[in-house]
Design a protein around this motif. Sequence first.
Motif, PDB file in Angstrom:
ATOM      1  N   ALA A 117       0.831  -1.211   0.000  1.00  0.00           N
ATOM      2  CA  ALA A 117       0.000   0.000   0.000  1.00  0.00           C
ATOM      3  C   ALA A 117       0.863   1.258   0.000  1.00  0.00           C
ATOM      4  O   ALA A 117       0.595   2.213  -0.732  1.00  0.00           O
ATOM      5  N   THR A 131      -1.305   8.635  -4.900  1.00  0.00           N
ATOM      6  CA  THR A 131      -2.682   8.362  -4.489  1.00  0.00           C
ATOM      7  C   THR A 131      -2.680   7.430  -3.291  1.00  0.00           C
ATOM      8  O   THR A 131      -2.205   6.280  -3.393  1.00  0.00           O
ATOM      9  N   VAL A 167      -3.983   4.792  -0.553  1.00  0.00           N
ATOM     10  CA  VAL A 167      -4.945   3.687  -0.514  1.00  0.00           C
ATOM     11  C   VAL A 167      -5.053   3.195   0.927  1.00  0.00           C
ATOM     12  O   VAL A 167      -4.144   3.382   1.732  1.00  0.00           O
ATOM     13  N   ASP A 219      -6.961  -2.692  -1.498  1.00  0.00           N
ATOM     14  CA  ASP A 219      -7.247  -1.701  -2.535  1.00  0.00           C
ATOM     15  C   ASP A 219      -6.295  -1.855  -3.720  1.00  0.00           C
ATOM     16  O   ASP A 219      -6.701  -1.719  -4.882  1.00  0.00           O
TER      17      ASP A 219
END
Length: 302
Positions: free
Chosen positions: A191, A200, A202, A207
């Motif tokens: 992650a 971005t 997560v 995810d």
Amino acid sequence: MTGSGAGPVVAVDVGGTSIKAGLLGASGRLSDVDRTATPAAGSDGAPVLDAVEAIVRRLGDGARPAAVGVVVPGIVDDAAGVAVHSENLGWADVPLRDVLAKRLGCPVAVGHDVRAGGLAEHRAGALRGADNGVFLPVGTGIAAALILDGRVFAADGYAGEIGHVSVGHDLPCACGGRGCLEAVASAAAVARRYAAVTGTAVAGSRDVADLVRRGDPAAVAVWDDALDALAYGLSMLTGLLAPSVVAIGGGLGESADLVLRPLAGRLAARLTFQRPPRIVAAELGDRAGCVGAGLLARELVA
């Protein structure tokens, strides 16, 4: 709750983010799991000790339990009942067994969370019937429970730290080293690395797995790096220990469709004459450590 060996024992699994606890009956069945946020431990572990005591008293409904099993991450001296060191909890040389036994007035077993999970998977999960196997939960960190000749191997609490062997990259690890398996292949690292590459954030590896299924190139690259590193680490274990089966658990294990077959293929490609282990999903989920803690407690009152 009775004081006899036939009664339930309290099982407690202290993790970096939550404390899971339940009652384990003589049949080996674990009750519904109670979940509490793990307090900041501090070097002496006092807030965690207070939290565990409160949880045990609540689950026991005020009665003294037959026994309590507590498992924690890091380096654990099972025989002495001491939590020697934990990066995730930040404590050192905490005498868990003696303090909790005095407070609770009952026998207390202390163990390592992953080794306890391996014991549970061996007794009642994916490693049933395996004389030589590995339980490999890939979560916040990575450690392995080694089942050798039918028994969990501890080596004074230092065995199984596969997460801190170098797999050939240059990323820094929380342990202070570089190149560690945990820094590239743990669920937390997957992650974190996706967020670093894309900008971005997560919520977790699940995810990233969803993005892999959708063909996101950055997610695929991060996931492939993690699988390559895991295969590297498992090739070392395979050469040294020749496990017949490896059970993958933890956050990454929740995405079995993206892990088991690809990991088995990568591992086989690294081996020559060695026997490749079967790569399977762990069966007990995040309850494995708790079940293992209960099994350790039952050994005190059997």
